[in-house]
Scaffold this motif. Structure first.
Motif, PDB file in Angstrom:
ATOM      1  N   VAL A 162      69.717  63.093  61.870  1.00 11.80           N
ATOM      2  CA  VAL A 162      69.166  63.547  60.595  1.00 11.80           C
ATOM      3  C   VAL A 162      70.290  63.846  59.608  1.00 11.80           C
ATOM      4  N   GLU A 163      71.314  64.534  60.080  1.00 17.89           N
ATOM      5  CA  GLU A 163      72.420  64.897  59.192  1.00 17.89           C
ATOM      6  C   GLU A 163      73.202  63.686  58.722  1.00 17.89           C
ATOM      7  N   SER A 164      73.280  62.655  59.563  1.00 20.92           N
ATOM      8  CA  SER A 164      74.012  61.445  59.187  1.00 20.92           C
ATOM      9  C   SER A 164      73.110  60.388  58.550  1.00 20.92           C
ATOM     10  N   LEU A 165      71.854  60.759  58.276  1.00 23.85           N
ATOM     11  CA  LEU A 165      70.870  59.871  57.645  1.00 23.85           C
ATOM     12  C   LEU A 165      70.636  58.592  58.439  1.00 23.85           C
ATOM     13  N   SER A 166      70.692  58.710  59.766  1.00 26.13           N
ATOM     14  CA  SER A 166      70.481  57.555  60.643  1.00 26.13           C
ATOM     15  C   SER A 166      69.014  57.458  61.050  1.00 26.13           C
ATOM     16  N   GLU A 167      68.563  56.237  61.284  1.00 25.37           N
ATOM     17  CA  GLU A 167      67.201  56.012  61.751  1.00 25.37           C
ATOM     18  C   GLU A 167      67.100  56.378  63.234  1.00 25.37           C
ATOM     19  N   ASN A 168      65.977  56.945  63.619  1.00 24.74           N
ATOM     20  CA  ASN A 168      65.763  57.267  65.026  1.00 24.74           C
ATOM     21  C   ASN A 168      64.350  56.869  65.425  1.00 24.74           C
ATOM     22  N   GLN A 169      64.247  55.882  66.282  1.00 22.80           N
ATOM     23  CA  GLN A 169      62.950  55.350  66.676  1.00 22.80           C
ATOM     24  C   GLN A 169      62.135  56.321  67.517  1.00 22.80           C
ATOM     25  N   GLU A 170      62.831  57.152  68.284  1.00 16.48           N
ATOM     26  CA  GLU A 170      62.116  58.092  69.158  1.00 16.48           C
ATOM     27  C   GLU A 170      61.311  59.085  68.329  1.00 16.48           C
ATOM     28  N   LEU A 171      61.926  59.616  67.272  1.00  9.47           N
ATOM     29  CA  LEU A 171      61.223  60.554  66.395  1.00  9.47           C
ATOM     30  C   LEU A 171      60.036  59.887  65.721  1.00  9.47           C
ATOM     31  N   SER A 172      60.261  58.681  65.207  1.00 12.78           N
ATOM     32  CA  SER A 172      59.188  57.960  64.514  1.00 12.78           C
ATOM     33  C   SER A 172      58.034  57.643  65.454  1.00 12.78           C
ATOM     34  N   GLN A 173      58.360  57.245  66.673  1.00 13.33           N
ATOM     35  CA  GLN A 173      57.325  56.927  67.653  1.00 13.33           C
ATOM     36  C   GLN A 173      56.489  58.158  67.980  1.00 13.33           C
ATOM     37  N   SER A 174      57.157  59.293  68.169  1.00 16.84           N
ATOM     38  CA  SER A 174      56.436  60.538  68.445  1.00 16.84           C
ATOM     39  C   SER A 174      55.577  60.944  67.258  1.00 16.84           C
ATOM     40  N   LEU A 175      56.075  60.694  66.049  1.00 13.34           N
ATOM     41  CA  LEU A 175      55.332  61.033  64.838  1.00 13.34           C
ATOM     42  C   LEU A 175      53.993  60.311  64.796  1.00 13.34           C
ATOM     43  N   PHE A 176      54.000  59.008  65.045  1.00 13.65           N
ATOM     44  CA  PHE A 176      52.763  58.227  64.943  1.00 13.65           C
ATOM     45  C   PHE A 176      51.820  58.494  66.117  1.00 13.65           C
ATOM     46  N   VAL A 177      52.383  58.816  67.278  1.00 15.66           N
ATOM     47  CA  VAL A 177      51.540  59.196  68.417  1.00 15.66           C
ATOM     48  C   VAL A 177      50.782  60.480  68.085  1.00 15.66           C
ATOM     49  N   ALA A 178      51.485  61.453  67.503  1.00 10.57           N
ATOM     50  CA  ALA A 178      50.849  62.719  67.126  1.00 10.57           C
ATOM     51  C   ALA A 178      49.779  62.504  66.058  1.00 10.57           C
ATOM     52  N   ALA A 179      50.050  61.594  65.119  1.00  9.21           N
ATOM     53  CA  ALA A 179      49.065  61.301  64.081  1.00  9.21           C
ATOM     54  C   ALA A 179      47.805  60.675  64.669  1.00  9.21           C
ATOM     55  N   GLU A 180      47.963  59.825  65.670  1.00  7.53           N
ATOM     56  CA  GLU A 180      46.807  59.181  66.305  1.00  7.53           C
ATOM     57  C   GLU A 180      45.872  60.201  66.952  1.00  7.53           C
ATOM     58  N   VAL A 181      46.438  61.207  67.613  1.00 11.15           N
ATOM     59  CA  VAL A 181      45.608  62.175  68.348  1.00 11.15           C
ATOM     60  C   VAL A 181      45.263  63.410  67.517  1.00 11.15           C
ATOM     61  N   GLY A 182      45.811  63.500  66.292  1.00 12.36           N
ATOM     62  CA  GLY A 182      45.476  64.640  65.442  1.00 12.36           C
ATOM     63  C   GLY A 182      46.274  65.889  65.706  1.00 12.36           C
ATOM     64  N   ASN A 183      47.475  65.739  66.219  1.00  9.06           N
ATOM     65  CA  ASN A 183      48.313  66.896  66.559  1.00  9.06           C
ATOM     66  C   ASN A 183      49.065  67.362  65.316  1.00  9.06           C
ATOM     67  N   VAL A 184      48.365  68.061  64.425  1.00 11.72           N
ATOM     68  CA  VAL A 184      48.927  68.412  63.131  1.00 11.72           C
ATOM     69  C   VAL A 184      50.069  69.413  63.246  1.00 11.72           C
ATOM     70  N   GLU A 185      49.990  70.373  64.156  1.00 13.88           N
ATOM     71  CA  GLU A 185      51.054  71.365  64.305  1.00 13.88           C
ATOM     72  C   GLU A 185      52.354  70.703  64.749  1.00 13.88           C
ATOM     73  N   PHE A 186      52.262  69.744  65.620  1.00 19.83           N
ATOM     74  CA  PHE A 186      53.439  68.998  66.056  1.00 19.83           C
ATOM     75  C   PHE A 186      54.042  68.228  64.880  1.00 19.83           C
ATOM     76  N   LEU A 187      53.184  67.593  64.089  1.00 19.71           N
ATOM     77  CA  LEU A 187      53.656  66.855  62.922  1.00 19.71           C
ATOM     78  C   LEU A 187      54.381  67.767  61.941  1.00 19.71           C
ATOM     79  N   ILE A 188      53.833  68.936  61.747  1.00 16.27           N
ATOM     80  CA  ILE A 188      54.454  69.887  60.821  1.00 16.27           C
ATOM     81  C   ILE A 188      55.858  70.252  61.281  1.00 16.27           C
ATOM     82  N   GLU A 189      56.012  70.471  62.589  1.00 17.17           N
ATOM     83  CA  GLU A 189      57.342  70.794  63.122  1.00 17.17           C
ATOM     84  C   GLU A 189      58.317  69.646  62.881  1.00 17.17           C
TER      85      GLU A 189
END
Length: 557
Positions: free
Chosen positions: A245-272
Motif C-alpha cells: 500500500v505504501e509503495s502503491l503496488s498492486e496486490n491480488q490477494e487483497l483484491s481477491q478478498s475484497l470481491f469475495v467479501a462483496a459476493e457474500v455481503g461481508n460489509v464490516e470486512f470490506l470497511i476494514e
C-alpha cells in the motif's frame, strides 16, 4: 513321526492365533462399551487390537469412556501412552476428537509432552478442526506450535480463522508474521476465509430489517469474539500488505478478498479493507464490476449504501460498464438470487423488494444510462419487465388468493355483527350499562373494520397489477385490509362476550358456561395467530424496507 510333529505345531500356532484374536476382540468390545470390569484382570491390556494398529487406549478414547481411560492410563508407562496408529495419531488425538477435556487431562498427567508427539494429525489441530474450544484452550498450553513446520502452522492458523478462534489466530500470527500470507492446502489464506465469514462481524447484510433498527437504536456493543475478528483483519493487513500500500503496488490477494467479501455481503470486512487502502473502493474485477456492482447484483444494501460515502468517486464507479454491456441499472433489473427471494414471504412482497432496489439504483445513475442498451439490445426498463414477468404473475395470483380468502372471513364477520340482536328480552338497568356500552362500541368497531377490510380486498381484486402497483399501492391496501380484519375479529369476540354476559349472567350454570365459551372463543383467535406473520411481513416490507437505503450514520469515515 516328523509329519505328526509338523501338524502338531500347526495346530498349536492356530490355537495361539485364535486365542490372540479372541483376546483382541474382547478388549475391543470392552473399550467400545466402557466395560472395565470385564477385562481388568487380563494381562497386557494396552496393546494393538485393530488392523490400523489402534490400541485399547485409542478405542476407549474414541468411544469417550472417561473412567475406562483413567483406569487404563493409571497402569501405563509414559512411553506406552505414546503409541501411534498407522497414520501416526496418538490416543490423545482421538480424545481431542471427542472434546472430552478430562480424558485429555488424564493422558497429559502421564506424559506432558504427548500433544507434541505423533507423526500424524496433532491433537490440537484435531480439536480445532472439530471446534472443541475447551479442548483447544487446554491443549494449546502444552503444544509447541512454533516447532511445527510452516505447512502445519498454516493449516492450524487458517483453521482457527475458519472456526472462529480469532484470539488463538492472533497469538499465532504475532509469533510468526509469515502466517499472514501463508496458504493452506486449499490455496486459502486466513484473509480469504475471513472474507467469506460475514457471521464473524457485527452487522453484515444478513441481519433482519427490524434487528438492524434495534441494533442502531440500542447501540449494542460488539462482543469479544467480533472485536478479535476485526483486530485479526487489521493485523493481517498491516503485517502482510502494508508495504504494498505504501509503495502503491498492486496486490491480488487483497483484491481477491475484497470481491469475495462483496459476493457474500461481508460489509464490516470490506470497511476494514477500504480503511486500510482507500483505493480498494475503486477496484474492479475481471468483468469490470466494482464491489458496488456486485452488491446490486447480490442485493446487499449495506454495501451499496457505502457508495454515498466516497464522494465524487461515486459518479466514476456508476459509469462502469460490465461484460455484456450492462450498467448498474441493468444489474438491478435482473432477478435477485433465489436465496434472497426466499427470505421474503409471498411473490408480491418479493416483487416489491425488487422494485425498491431498482428505484434506489435509478437514483444514482445518470439519465444517459437509464436508456442505454446492453449487447442484447435491452434497456434497463425492458430487462426489468422481461426478467420479472413470471414473478409479477405469481404476485398477482398470490394477492388474489390472499384477498379472496380474507374477504370470506370479513364478509362473515360483517353479516354476524349486522344481524346481531343481543338485547332482545333483556331488561335495561344501570347494572348492565357498561356491558351494553361495550357491546355497542365493539359491534360498531367490528362492523366498520370488516367493511373497511372488504373494501380493501375488493380494491385489490380490481387492481391493474402493474409494476408500480406492487411498489406501494397493493401492499398498503393489503396491509390495511389484513389489519382491519384482525381488529374486526377481536371486536367480534368482545361483542359476543358482552352479549353472552348480558343474557346469561344470572343463569345458574353461568360459571360452567363461561368456561366452555372461553375455550371455544379461542377458535377465531387461532386464525389471527396463524395469519399474524402475514401482517408482520407486510408491515416490515412496506414500512421499513425503504429505510434500508438510508443509513443512520456513516460507516467508512
Amino acid at each position: 513321526m516328523a509329519t505328526h510333529d509338523i501338524n502338531l505345531n500347526d495346530d498349536i500356532n492356530n490355537f495361539k492365533h485364535e486365542a490372540a484374536h479372541a483376546e483382541r476382540s474382547r478388549l475391543h468390545l470392552a473399550a467400545l462399551k466402557g466395560d472395565w470390569n470385564s477385562i481388568e484382570d487380563m494381562p497386557n491390556i494396552q496393546r494393538e487390537i485393530t488392523k490400523k494398529r489402534e490400541t485399547t487406549l485409542h478405542i476407549a478414547a474414541a468411544a469417550n469412556h472417561e473412567e475406562f481411560v483413567k483406569n487404563l492410563v493409571e497402569g501405563m508407562s509414559s512411553d506406552d501412552i505414546t503409541a501411534e496408529n498407522t497414520v501416526g495419531s496418538t490416543a490423545l488425538a482421538y480424545a481431542a476428537a471427542t472434546g472430552n477435556v478430562n480424558i485429555a487431562k488424564a493422558m497429559l498427567k502421564k506424559n506432558t509432552d504427548l500433544p507434541n508427539l505423533g507423526s500424524g494429525m496433532k491433537p490440537l489441530f484435531m480439536a480445532a478442526l472439530l471446534e472443541h474450544y475447551q479442548m483447544v484452550e487446554h491443549l494449546s498450553r502444552s503444544t509447541k506450535t512454533w516447532e511445527w513446520d510452516i505447512g502445519d502452522q498454516t493449516e492450524l492458523f487458517v483453521t482457527y480463522a475458519r472456526v472462529g478462534y480469532y484470539g488463538k489466530a492472533l497469538e499465532m500470527m504475532k509469533a510468526n508474521s509469515n502466517l499472514a500470507t501463508a496458504k493452506n492446502r486449499f490455496n486459502d489464506t486466513a484473509l480469504h476465509v475471513l472474507a467469506r465469514k460475514h457471521s464473524a462481524f457485527v452487522s453484515g447484510s444478513q441481519q433482519g430489517i427490524l434487528r438492524r433498527h434495534i441494533n442502531s437504536w440500542m447501540k449494542l456493543k460488539q462482543d469479544s469474539k467480533q472485536i478479535q475478528a476485526h483486530e485479526l483483519v487489521k493485523e493481517i493487513c498491516v503485517r502482510a500488505y502494508k508495504y504494498d500500500v505504501e509503495s502503491l503496488s498492486e496486490n491480488q490477494e487483497l483484491s481477491q478478498s475484497l470481491f469475495v467479501a462483496a459476493e457474500v455481503g461481508n460489509v464490516e470486512f470490506l470497511i476494514e479493507l477500504i480503511r486500510f487502502d482507500l483505493e480498494l473502493a475503486l477496484k474492479t474485477d475481471q468483468t469490470n464490476r466494482s464491489i458496488f456492482h456486485i452488491a446490486v447484483k447480490e442485493r446487499h444494501e449495506s454495501i451499496f449504501n457505502l457508495l454515498h460515502e466516497i464522494g465524487s468517486f461515486k459518479d466514476l464507479i456508476v459509469e462502469n460498464i460490465t461484460n455484456g454491456g450492462n450498467n448498474m441499472l441493468h444489474l438491478a433489473a435482473k432477478l435477485a438470487p433465489q436465496h434472497k427471494l426466499n427470505a421474503i414471504s409471498g411473490a408480491a412482497l418479493q416483487l416489491q423488494q425488487e422494485l425498491l432496489w431498482f428505484k434506489e439504483v435509478e437514483k444514482v445513475v445518470k439519465s444517459s444510462l437509464k436508456e442505454m442498451k446492453n449487447e442484447a439490445g435491452e434497456t434497463p426498463y425492458v430487462l426489468l419487465a422481461t426478467m420479472h414477468e413470471e414473478l409479477r404473475k405469481d404476485g398477482e395470483s398470490w394477492m388474489r388468493n390472499t384477498a379472496n380468502s380474507s374477504m370470506v372471513v370479513a364478509t362473515l364477520i360483517c353479516s354476524i355483527i349486522f344481524a346481531g340482536q343481543p338485547t332482545d328480552g333483556i331488561k335495561h338497568s344501570s347494572e348492565n350499562s357498561n356491558l351494553e356500552l361495550a357491546f355497542s362500541v365493539s359491534s360498531a368497531i367490528a362492523l366498520f373494520c370488516s367493511s373497511t377490510s372488504l373494501i380493501m380486498f375488493l380494491s385489490i381484486l380490481t387492481s391493474r397489477y402493474s409494476y408500480n402497483d406492487f411498489l406501494v399501492s397493493l401492499p398498503i391496501k393489503l396491509m390495511i385490509g389484513v389489519a382491519s380484519l384482525f381488529i374486526s375479529i377481536a371486536s367480534m369476540i368482545v361483542a359476543f362476550c358482552a352479549s353472552f354476559n348480558l343474557k346469561y349472567h344470572n343463569h345458574q350454570g353461568f360459571p360452567l358456561m363461561a368456561v366452555v365459551f372461553g375455550i371455544f372463543s379461542c377458535v377465531p383467535i387461532l386464525y389471527v395467530l396463524l395469519k399474524y406473520r402475514l401482517l408482520f411481513d407486510i408491515v416490515r416490507s412496506t414500512c421499513f424496507s425503504s429505510s434500508l437505503f438510508k443509513p443512520r450514520h456513516r460507516l467508512l469515515y
